[in-house]
Design a protein around this motif. Structure first.
Motif, mmCIF file in Angstrom:
data_model
loop_
_atom_site.group_PDB
_atom_site.id
_atom_site.type_symbol
_atom_site.label_atom_id
_atom_site.label_comp_id
_atom_site.label_asym_id
_atom_site.label_seq_id
_atom_site.Cartn_x
_atom_site.Cartn_y
_atom_site.Cartn_z
ATOM 1 N N UNK A 72 0.810 -1.219 0.000
ATOM 2 C CA UNK A 72 0.000 0.000 0.000
ATOM 3 C C UNK A 72 0.849 1.277 0.000
ATOM 4 N N UNK A 73 2.165 1.139 0.253
ATOM 5 C CA UNK A 73 3.052 2.299 0.291
ATOM 6 C C UNK A 73 4.492 1.824 0.386
ATOM 7 N N UNK A 74 5.448 2.667 -0.078
ATOM 8 C CA UNK A 74 5.284 3.774 -1.017
ATOM 9 C C UNK A 74 5.250 3.230 -2.437
ATOM 10 N N UNK A 75 4.962 4.110 -3.408
ATOM 11 C CA UNK A 75 4.913 3.666 -4.792
ATOM 12 C C UNK A 75 4.084 4.600 -5.638
ATOM 13 N N UNK A 76 3.819 4.193 -6.872
ATOM 14 C CA UNK A 76 2.972 4.980 -7.762
ATOM 15 C C UNK A 76 1.523 4.826 -7.308
ATOM 16 N N UNK A 77 0.880 5.937 -7.045
ATOM 17 C CA UNK A 77 -0.477 5.904 -6.489
ATOM 18 C C UNK A 77 -1.431 5.087 -7.349
ATOM 19 N N UNK A 78 -1.431 5.331 -8.657
ATOM 20 C CA UNK A 78 -2.353 4.615 -9.545
ATOM 21 C C UNK A 78 -2.098 3.114 -9.539
ATOM 22 N N UNK A 79 -0.835 2.737 -9.469
ATOM 23 C CA UNK A 79 -0.489 1.316 -9.448
ATOM 24 C C UNK A 79 -0.890 0.667 -8.127
ATOM 25 N N UNK B 209 4.154 -2.366 3.856
ATOM 26 C CA UNK B 209 5.062 -1.305 3.428
ATOM 27 C C UNK B 209 6.062 -1.936 2.462
ATOM 28 N N UNK B 210 6.094 -1.417 1.245
ATOM 29 C CA UNK B 210 6.909 -2.006 0.180
ATOM 30 C C UNK B 210 8.371 -2.185 0.584
ATOM 31 N N UNK B 211 8.964 -1.177 1.225
ATOM 32 C CA UNK B 211 10.382 -1.259 1.586
ATOM 33 C C UNK B 211 10.615 -2.207 2.756
ATOM 34 N N UNK B 212 9.658 -2.296 3.667
ATOM 35 C CA UNK B 212 9.770 -3.264 4.764
ATOM 36 C C UNK B 212 9.770 -4.681 4.195
ATOM 37 N N UNK B 213 8.934 -4.907 3.192
ATOM 38 C CA UNK B 213 8.877 -6.234 2.569
ATOM 39 C C UNK B 213 10.212 -6.585 1.930
ATOM 40 N N UNK B 214 10.816 -5.629 1.222
ATOM 41 C CA UNK B 214 12.135 -5.861 0.638
ATOM 42 C C UNK B 214 13.152 -6.206 1.734
ATOM 43 N N UNK B 215 13.083 -5.465 2.826
ATOM 44 C CA UNK B 215 14.070 -5.634 3.904
ATOM 45 C C UNK B 215 13.950 -6.981 4.593
#
Length: 419
Positions: free
Chosen positions: A114-121, A144-150
């Protein structure tokens, strides 16, 4: 069609599921329970869906990459990315579940970036997840996109909290200490252009699309392939932020330097430059990679110094996680591993397919949240997308105030030292 015995079993599982989500957190920590999560990723130009369980099994995964479509426009077009997500997401969900030999009723929850990223996507993924959760009475877990990566390395490798993570991709570059599933201390972030974006734009400026053998490669991957044949010391790049004593990153300066050096080479070529690549192509790519590595290495070295000063990492069994698309670059990864070794730190990196955006990392983050009882009682209607969202608690100013100077960085295997 359900038979009577299956109906009773289904009612039992539904009741057990509800009891789990209304019970104490300790119930979620039970290793006897098997948790299965469907993950949906749509933060940028990749649509990813996966099914992962708490035994660290990837039961099914499906991915649609839009790279080629956007490459023609020289960058990601948000409306086009949204349209591709909408066209593919339903089929990808079905495919991932089919691979897992499950149906939607068999998963415990649905996790979605849900975050962060391109809003429309992001909206495409969130709205699809909400529909599935409403239809099948599933819990929605915001990711959280970056938490998932981490956290992805905890799925593919044995990594215990706390550990240091360095995320480097087409949209981000940051350093953080990961203390728990939802506990992050941010040491440094990117102030302008990300490393992945800089590499892609430099690849376009180098006109690498003129080389048929590189047509299927992303900009960063094409530069890495060419750099293997080049001399990293042949073209000198000025160091960026050399007097700034923090862990923040800046790649706009390196991108500007690369453009100017390319223009100088093209000027020497005269009229033939229009439809050709520069003759020093391999050396340019190799030298640019070394400039990127040197910038990253100094920030990483300072991060280790700060962690030692503050006691943020254990004295033994230390771990550094490298993730994000740029972490797939072996030249950069080897250099950062060399820095980690100086601090007696093991390095873990997810396999290449999990370094870039994917549904597996989202599903795994959902599994870890279920096992810790995190974000399970969020009102679905209150979950919104966000274009920007900081990672964890910022310690960026504390790093700067520590005034930690990093001396000359040495890479003996490259034969020459970099200052």
């Amino acid at each position: 069609m359900f038979n009577f015995k299956y109906s009773l079993k289904l009612r039992y599982l539904t009741l057990r599921y509800k009891l789990k989500f209304n019970s104490s957190t300790s119930c979620y920590n039970s290793h006897r329970d098997l948790h299965t999560v469907l993950g949906i990723e749509s933060s940028c130009d990749d649509t990813g869906v996966a099914v992962v369980n708490s035994k660290k099994q990837i039961l099914g995964e499906s991915l649609h990459n839009q790279g080629r479509a956007h490459r023609e426009f020289g960058g990601i077009i948000p409306t086009l990315a949204r349209d591709f997500h909408q066209q593919n997401i339903d089929g990808l969900v079905s495919d991932a579940l089919k691979q897992a030999e499950l149906n939607i009723q068999d998963v415990d929850a649905i996790a979605v970036s849900v975050k962060p990223g391109l809003t429309l996507s992001l909206l495409v993924g969130l709205e699809h997840a909400k529909v599935l959760c409403h239809q099948h009475k599933k819990t929605l877990i915001p990711i959280h996109h970056m938490e998932a990566h981490a956290l992805t390395a905890r799925l593919s490798n044995h990594v215990e909290f706390p550990y240091l993570v360095m995320l480097m991709s087409g949209g981000h570059c940051l350093l953080a200490v990961v203390e728990g599933v939802d506990k992050f201390k941010l040491l440094g972030t990117c102030l302008d252009t990300s490393p992945g974006d800089m590499l892609d734009k430099t690849a376009r400026r180098l006109k690498l699309k003129l080389l048929p053998e590189l047509a299927a490669y992303s900009g960063g991957a094409a530069i890495e392939k060419l750099a293997v044949k080049g001399d990293p010391h042949s073209i000198k790049f000025s160091h960026v932020m050399s007097t700034t004593l923090d862990c923040n990153f800046s790649f706009a300066g390196l991108q500007f330097q690369a453009r100017k050096k390319i223009e100088m080479e093209e000027a020497k070529m005269g009229s033939s430059a229009a439809g050709s690549v520069i003759p020093s192509l391999e050396n340019m790519c190799a030298s640019l990679q070394l400039a990127i590595l040197n910038h990253m290495a100094k920030r990483l070295y300072r991060a280790f110094m700060f962690c030692d000063m503050k006691g943020l990492l254990p004295e033994s069994n230390r771990s550094l996680v490298l993730s994000g698309g740029v972490a797939s670059n072996l030249f950069i990864r080897d250099g950062l591993t060399h820095i980690a070794n100086q601090f007696d730190c093991d390095v873990s990196c997810p396999p290449p397919r999990l370094c870039t955006d994917n549904g597996v990392m989202v599903a795994w983050n959902g599994v870890e949240k279920i096992m810790k009882g995190i974000d399970l009682d969020v009102n679905m209607d209150d979950i919104k997308v966000a274009h920007r969202s900081p990672l964890g608690v910022s310690m960026v100013e504390e790093v700067t105030k520590a005034h930690l100077k990093v001396g000359r960085i040495r890479f003996p295997y490259l034969k020459q030292e970099t200052s």
